[in-house]
Design a protein around this motif. Structure first.
Motif, mmCIF file in Angstrom:
data_model
loop_
_atom_site.group_PDB
_atom_site.id
_atom_site.type_symbol
_atom_site.label_atom_id
_atom_site.label_comp_id
_atom_site.label_asym_id
_atom_site.label_seq_id
_atom_site.Cartn_x
_atom_site.Cartn_y
_atom_site.Cartn_z
ATOM 1 N N VAL A 236 -18.397 23.337 0.756
ATOM 2 C CA VAL A 236 -17.656 22.087 0.635
ATOM 3 C C VAL A 236 -18.544 20.972 1.165
ATOM 4 C CG1 VAL A 236 -15.618 20.826 1.449
ATOM 5 C CG2 VAL A 236 -15.430 23.246 0.835
ATOM 6 N N TRP B 9 -18.403 18.149 3.064
ATOM 7 C CA TRP B 9 -17.491 17.448 3.980
ATOM 8 C C TRP B 9 -17.799 15.965 4.085
ATOM 9 C CZ3 TRP B 9 -13.056 19.486 4.757
ATOM 10 C CH2 TRP B 9 -12.911 20.877 4.716
ATOM 11 N N ARG C 263 -15.405 13.821 2.050
ATOM 12 C CA ARG C 263 -13.987 13.849 2.429
ATOM 13 C C ARG C 263 -13.381 12.441 2.450
ATOM 14 N NH1 ARG C 263 -10.943 17.199 6.930
ATOM 15 N NH2 ARG C 263 -9.147 15.845 7.249
ATOM 16 N N CYS D 202 -9.946 24.863 1.374
ATOM 17 C CA CYS D 202 -11.364 24.695 1.709
ATOM 18 C C CYS D 202 -11.862 25.878 2.531
ATOM 19 C CB CYS D 202 -11.584 23.388 2.454
ATOM 20 S SG CYS D 202 -11.481 21.927 1.416
#
Length: 130
Positions: free
Chosen positions: A97, A99, A102, A87
């Motif tokens: 990314v 997040w 996640r 990442c």
């Protein structure tokens, strides 16, 4: 997004992170459609069907979402050997990314994370799962 062709020869993320396609995800219209699709892949490749709350898997190669999942057409999961380092590398090369996407293992380490941008209508995620 940056162009991976701009990478230096020693900066190949496939080599750096032992990257490979972990699975392809397909968006189905409903659970019955998802099961039918995964059954077809199971017959085609002699793969066992596994059900999880959001999806069915044909072996570990094909995931069929029970309803529309991420990505206009579905998603592609790429396994990496060090998800945090991967990442960081992608972010350093201009890829964002997401997040918020996640997902963690019980120990708190990252199991899966999506990029913000789709490619060709597919959401792309990195995973530590094999």
């Amino acid at each position: 997004m940056s162009d991976l062709n701009d990478c230096q020869p020693n900066e190949d993320p496939v080599e750096l992170f032992d990257m490979y396609v972990a699975h392809v995800g397909i968006n189905a219209t409903d659970p019955a459609d998802a099961e039918s699709i995964v059954d077809d892949f199971g017959r085609l490749m002699s793969l066992p069907k596994q059900e999880q709350p959001p999806s069915f898997f044909a072996g570990s190669l094909v995931e069929v979402m029970k309803q529309n999942g991420r990505g206009d057409k579905g998603h592609i999961g790429f396994h990496v050997n060090d998800i945090e380092a991967a990442c960081a590398w992608f972010e350093d090369h201009g890829y964002e990314v997401n997040w918020d996407s996640r997902a963690n293992y019980p120990d708190g380490s990252c199991r899966l994370v999506y990029f913000k941008e789709q490619i060709g209508g597919f959401a792309i995620h990195l995973t530590a799962d094999k």
